[in-house]
Design a protein around this motif. Structure first.
Motif, short mmCIF file in Angstrom:
data_model
loop_
_atom_site.label_atom_id
_atom_site.label_comp_id
_atom_site.label_asym_id
_atom_site.label_seq_id
_atom_site.Cartn_x
_atom_site.Cartn_y
_atom_site.Cartn_z
N GLY A 24 56.09 37.15 24.97
CA GLY A 24 56.90 38.10 25.72
C GLY A 24 58.34 38.04 25.27
O GLY A 24 58.82 37.00 24.82
N LYS A 25 59.01 39.19 25.39
CA LYS A 25 60.43 39.26 25.02
C LYS A 25 61.13 40.18 26.01
O LYS A 25 60.59 41.21 26.41
CB LYS A 25 60.60 39.79 23.60
N GLY A 26 62.34 39.80 26.39
CA GLY A 26 63.11 40.60 27.33
C GLY A 26 62.63 40.39 28.75
O GLY A 26 62.09 39.33 29.08
N ASN A 27 62.83 41.39 29.60
CA ASN A 27 62.35 41.33 30.99
C ASN A 27 61.01 42.05 31.06
O ASN A 27 60.93 43.24 30.71
CB ASN A 27 63.37 41.98 31.93
N TRP A 28 59.99 41.36 31.48
CA TRP A 28 58.63 41.90 31.48
C TRP A 28 57.82 41.27 32.61
O TRP A 28 58.17 40.22 33.15
CB TRP A 28 57.95 41.64 30.13
N ALA A 29 56.73 41.90 32.96
CA ALA A 29 55.79 41.36 33.94
C ALA A 29 54.44 42.04 33.73
O ALA A 29 54.38 43.24 33.45
CB ALA A 29 56.28 41.60 35.36
N VAL A 30 53.38 41.25 33.83
CA VAL A 30 52.03 41.78 33.77
C VAL A 30 51.25 41.28 34.97
O VAL A 30 51.45 40.15 35.43
CB VAL A 30 51.29 41.40 32.46
N GLN A 104 58.65 44.88 22.04
CA GLN A 104 57.62 44.68 21.02
C GLN A 104 58.15 44.13 19.69
O GLN A 104 57.37 43.72 18.85
CB GLN A 104 56.87 45.98 20.77
N HIS A 105 59.46 44.14 19.51
CA HIS A 105 60.02 43.69 18.23
C HIS A 105 60.96 42.51 18.44
O HIS A 105 61.57 42.37 19.49
CB HIS A 105 60.75 44.84 17.54
N GLY A 106 61.07 41.70 17.41
CA GLY A 106 61.96 40.55 17.46
C GLY A 106 61.22 39.29 17.86
O GLY A 106 60.06 39.31 18.28
#
Length: 186
Positions: A24-30, A104-106
C-alpha cells in the motif's frame, strides 16, 4: 509421545492454497468480507492498521505476523485511513501476483506477504474452535522465514510443491501457536 498442539495441527491437515505480496502507498483502506478459511500475513516493511470485526484495531508493522483461523470480515488500512474499498476475499484468493492498495506507483509505504490455506480435516470446525480467533505476534523472524518459503513454493510450483506447502503450513501453525502461548495466551 506427541503433544496436544502437534496433534491438533496433524488432525487439521492444513494445505497451502496461495500467498501473495500485498502493498500500500499513501492513504488507503480495504474492507474484506468474511472469508471463513484460515489466512495469514507477515508485514515486511512499513505499518498498517488492522481492524478485525469484534476486536480492537491494532497497528501492525515490519516483522509482525497475523493468523486468522476463520478469517472474519476485517479492514486493513494505512495509519491515516481513507474510505474503504470493498473486496470479495474469494475473488482476491483466486488471483495471483501483487495486490496494491492506494497509490499505484512508487515505492510502497507498507509491504507484506499474505495468503490462505485449507484444513483438510473432515470436520475442522471443532478443532479450529480450540484456536484463538486472532493471533498477532510482533517481530517473529521464524514466522517470516516460513511465510517466505510458503510464498516461494506457491509461486514456483516445482515438483513436490504441494507437499512442501502442506508441511510448511503445518510448521507455520505450530510456530504461531507457540509464539502466542509464549505471550500469555492459553
Amino acid at each position: 509421545m506427541s503433544d496436544p498442539l502437534s496433534e491438533v495441527v496433524r488432525l487439521l491437515r492444513p494445505r497451502a492454497v496461495f500467498a501473495n505480496v500485498i502493498s500500500g502507498k499513501g492513504n488507503w483502506a480495504v474492507r474484506y468480507g468474511k472469508y471463513g478459511l484460515p489466512s495469514f500475513c507477515i508485514v515486511l516493511s512499513g505499518t498498517a492498521l488492522l481492524t478485525v470485526d469484534g476486536h480492537e484495531p491494532v497497528s501492525i508493522g515490519a516483522g509482525d505476523f497475523v493468523l486468522l483461523p476463520t478469517t472474519p470480515a476485517f479492514t486493513l488500512s494505512s495509519l491515516v485511513p481513507a474510505p474503504p474499498v470493498f473486496l470479495d476475499p474469494n475473488v482476491v484468493a483466486s488471483g495471483r501476483g501483487e495486490l496494491r492498495y492506494g497509490e499505484q506507483h512508487g515505492s510502497p509505504d507498507m509491504q507484506s506477504l499474505g495468503g490462505a490455506f485449507l484444513f483438510e480435516s473432515a470436520d475442522p470446525g471443532l478443532l479450529v474452535s480450540l484456536l484463538p480467533e486472532v493471533v498477532h505476534i510482533r517481530d517473529s523472524a521464524r514466522l517470516s522465514q516460513l511465510v517466505t518459503m510458503v510464498r516461494e513454493e506457491s509461486a514456483d510450483q516445482k515438483p513436490g510443491s504441494e507437499y512442501m506447502q502442506s508441511r510448511l503450513v503445518e510448521l507455520l501453525l505450530v510456530e504461531a501457536m507457540r509464539a502466542s502461548a509464549a505471550n500469555g495466551a492459553p
